[in-house]
Every structure is written in C-alpha cells, then in structure tokens.
Design an enzyme around this catalytic site. Structure first.
Site: not given
Length: 529
Positions: A63, A96-97, A386
């Site tokens: 994550d 997020t990545t 998530d």
C-alpha cells in the site's frame, strides 16, 4: 562589493537550478521507491520500525500510503508527494501508489524540458491545459452504473482487491465488502462497519456479521444474555473515593478506624451504583474500569456490566446503539439510552466476544478477519479498508471507467491529439503530460514481467482506432477489452488521482529557492554529572 549575509550562520539556502534539482531528485526517488508495488503483480515491501520487537514493529505491505507514511523523508519535495498520497488515501481510499508514480513521472518529464531551457511557468501552463484535456476525456468515457450498481460495485471491489494481499480470495472479499457498503444505504458512514482481527484460520474464513461485536465480556455472576437491552453508556471512574494523591498518608488511632474508612468508601461506591441502577437500565457499559465491589452490586441487581470498553469502541457503540456517553447520573430523565434486541456471547476461534444484534443503527455490521500471522491480518485490514472507501466513494457518484491501463492510454491519446493544435513551447509540455500518463501501464507491464513496449504500442493502436475499452490483460499477457473482463474502476478515484498528481507537480515546479531555518540553539548544560 562584498555579499551581505542575511541568514543566520547555521541556516541553509539553495537557489535556482540547485533548488530545482534537489526537488526533482527527492520526488523522483519517492516515485521509484513505490513503483515496483504498482499493479496486480506488484511486489511487497517489508517495513521495520526502530524497535522491531515492539507490536507493529514489522509491516509487510504494498500500500503506497502505508509505505510513505512509515518512512522518514527529509527532502521537502518528497514530503509534498507523501502528503499528496495521504490525501488520496483519506479522500477516496485507493490509488495512493498510482498518484505518487504519476507525479514522479510528470517531474521526470519536466526535468527534461527544464534542461531544454523551457521556463517552469511554461511547463506549468502546458500541464494545466493537458490536465483539462485528460479530465474531459475521462468524463466522456465514464459510464453511469444506473440499476447495475451492485454488479459494478462487485467489479470495482475485485479490481481494487486484485493488487492486494486478498487477491487470491478477491471474490469472497468483494462480496463481503459490497454487502457491508450496501447496508449503509448510501450514508457513507464507515464508522458503522467495524473490522475485528482474529489470529488463526485462513483468510477465506473471514466473514461479515450483521451484529455489532465488542471484544469484552460481562463481570462475574452477571447475565450472559440480555434480550430487549436498555443500555447506559458511560465514561466515569468507579473508584472516585480512593486517595489518589501521591505520597499521601492517613493516620488512624486503631484498626477499627481503617474499617470505618473502608465502609465509608464502600458506601460512596454503593451510592453511585444505586444512581446508575436508578436509570432502570439492564446493561451498563463503562469506558473505565469497574472494580470488584461495584461489579458485585451490579451482579446482585441482575445487570450486565461491561468495563474498559476502549474509547474508539465506546464512541462507535454510542453511534450504533443510538445512545449518548454520560459521566454523571443525577438526572435519569435526560440520559439518552442505547437499545438493541439481543446481547449474547459468541466464540471466534478461542476468543469470546459480545454480539449486539438488532441495533438501532440498522446498517451497523462487523467484519471478522482471520489470518495466519499478525502482518497478514494488518495488511488484510488495510486492503479491505481501501476497498470499502472506494465503494463508498462510488455509491456517492456512480460512474465507472475502464481499468487495467485503459483510462491512462485514453487520456494520453486524447492529449497527444490536442497537443498538435497547441502552438509554441507549451505544446512540448502538453505532450510530456501525455507521455507521463502512458508510463503507468508501462510500469504495470514491467512489474508483471511482460513486454511493455509491445503491449503499450498495441494498446495505443487500439485506442487510436476508437476501441477505448481496451486495456492490458495481465493474466494472459495481451491486450483485451477489459470492460468485458470486468476490470473497471471508480471514475472519482481516477479523476482524483490525475488531478492530485498534476497539482502536486505544479507546486514543486514553482520552487526556485529552498531555505532551511537554523536549528534552535540549546543552552549549555552546566549541571554536574
């Protein structure tokens, strides 16, 4: 004329090219750090804290937000990307990545343009124009879920979980996450969904419990099962009359006086318990400890008393049961009670818990996660959280776009077409934005061990021929219609990812001076050893 020093001796300053290079290097390094975790075949990172022996000392995760939050960065531009990743996590829960990698790729392209003597403001202007084109193309390609919202939610959940530790059981967890979110009836209140981690078993033994679970038990000799519960939720000390002043002493003439003190103390405790019982509740839940004597009094009155419900637990309990946390008991008529149909003990593995069924907030539920190690449980919780955030976001605005790199290539192709209509140096910045977007599917292919050059060029050709739902089928290593494969994503998540990356890049590009303040001077310690 000699240069004049304005800053203090220990303050530092970087100007112009040096400041810009420092920003580029720091931000690109952050992108390279998380790049290998992108996509369904991305790899995990092991994060070791300063004290590996402590609880949570070792994390295994892919994550992006967790990785960036756990590492200490000193570079200011790198901190901007970390903050941006945190914002993406709080806003929509996923991507997020992707947002970090896209921002790093935009800065790589900007660095090349700066080296060609193109002014940063020109690059920013081009990036803004390209962002507008990308947003418009994404909006046109989005499809309303309409009556198929459950089916779309399942597909989005599978796509989100496909790159997580839960990918092997994504069908099971996708059903679980969608059932939990649909219980919210559009409220989007994730506090009503409690996640409980229980060591042991395998991940596919995880399940959704329609009651609310509390990891506490009632006191000795108290009822283990209560129907039609009227619950008083409190945050009050049950030992108020003990002498708490450190170093205080009580002098008495004899042992009889000690007995009198204890009797007086017990009497005050009893008065407090009587006030609580005066509320006519059959369940009492306290944030703080309930000691032996009050516990005995509650048992005599056939009242279930639960102590030391942690603060997050009691806040959530008050929300779910429809009650309010009280700290004084002088006015029973103003107290707001919680209600539920049944409180009973259940077993999960070797642990006993209390389940509250038929709670006032009907959408409340609990997800019980099972796993072989603490690290697996923690990563499963992050992955499921998530997915829940993405599903709640999609329920608010039910639009979907194609996943598996299709949306990125769609936006990249649209930008490349529009860039030909832009005059001057700004056109180079617009083209650079499109190239940066195309890097995301390239990295996904590289992480899966596929021939990225072959696949991405094929994908470009399909999109140029108007087949905008085509993306990369990672399992078969070929270009395919990903909407038919069920690989779709929430429009809001993708839009937030592109917009956040562009804004963070713009902020970093504007920097031409980095000033580091002098550290606070410490007075000399003249004390003897």
């Amino acid at each position: 004329m000699l240069p004049v020093q304005i800053l203090k001796d220990s303050a530092q300053e970087e100007r112009g090219e040096s400041a810009r290079l420092s920003s580029f290097v720091g931000a690109i390094a952050i992108g390279d750090l998380v790049k290998s975790t992108l996509g369904p075949k991305g790899m995990d990172k092991i994060l070791i804290s300063g004290n590996p022996e402590s609880a949570g000392g070792i994390k295994v995760t892919n994550d992006g937000a967790t990785i960036l939050k756990s590492i200490g960065v000193d570079n200011p531009a790198a901190k901007v990307l970390v903050d941006m990743s945190m914002t993406q996590d709080h806003e929509v829960g996923d991507g997020t990545t992707s947002v970090t990698v896209l921002a790093a790729e935009l800065l790589k392209e900007a660095e090349k343009l700066v080296n060609q003597r193109i002014h940063p403001q020109t690059i920013i202007s081009g990036y803004r124009r390209a962002l507008g084109i990308a947003q418009e193309a994404l909006k046109k390609s989005s499809i309303e879920s309409g009556d198929n919202i459950r089916e779309d939610l399942l597909k989005i959940a599978r796509t989100t979980l496909g790159s997580k530790i839960l990918s092997q059981h994504k069908e099971h967890f996708a059903q679980l996450a969608v059932d939990a979110v649909l219980r919210l009836k559009g409220s989007g209140n994730l506090d009503a969904i409690q996640i409980i981690k229980k060591l042991g078993g395998s991940m596919n033994e995880s399940y959704l419990d329609e009651g609310f679970l509390l990891e506490k038990l009632p006191g000795m000799f108290q009822p283990r099962r209560v129907e039609k519960a009227k619950i008083l939720i409190a945050n009050t000390p049950m030992d108020t009359d003990k002498v708490k002043v450190f170093g205080s002493r009580v002098r008495v003439d004899g042992v009889a006086k000690v007995a009198e003190l204890e009797a007086a103390e017990k009497l005050k405790m009893k008065e407090k318990v009587d006030k609580i019982l005066g509320h006519n509740c059959n369940v009492f839940i306290n944030r703080q400890l309930i000691y032996n004597y009050p516990e005995q009094l509650f048992a005599d009155a056939k009242v279930m008393a639960i102590e030391h419900a942690d603060f997050e637990g009691i806040e959530r309990l008050a929300l779910v049961l429809g009650g309010e946390i009280v700290s004084t008991f002088d006015s029973p008529q103003t107290a707001q009670f919680g209600y539920c149909d049944l409180i009973e003990e259940i077993m999960i593995g070797e642990d006993r818990l209390l389940r509250f069924s038929g709670v006032k907030l009907g959408e409340a539920c609990s997800v019980v996660l099972r796993g072989a190690t603490q690290q697996i449980l923690e990563e499963s919780e992050r992955s499921l959280h998530d997915a829940l955030c993405v599903l709640v976001t999609h329920v608010k605005e039910s639009k979907t776009v194609a996943g598996a790199g299709a949306s990125e290539i769609l936006m990249s192709t649209a930008i490349a077409m529009e860039a030909q209509k832009v005059a001057g140096k700004e056109a180079l910045a617009v083209e650079a934005f499109g190239r940066a977007l195309a890097q995301l599917p390239t990295i996904i292919c590289d992480n899966a061990g596929l021939d990225s050059a072959e696949l991405v060029t094929r994908l470009r050709a399909e999109h140029a021929n108007g087949r905008h739902s085509f993306g990369i089928d990672i399992e078969k290593g070929e270009v395919a219609d990903v909407t038919k494969l069920g690989v779709i994503e929430s429009y809001n998540v993708k839009l937030c990812m592109v917009s956040s990356a562009a804004e963070a890049t713009e902020q970093i590009l504007r920097v031409d001076d980095i000033i580091k303040a002098a550290p606070r001077a410490r007075a000399q310690d003249n004390r003897p050893c």
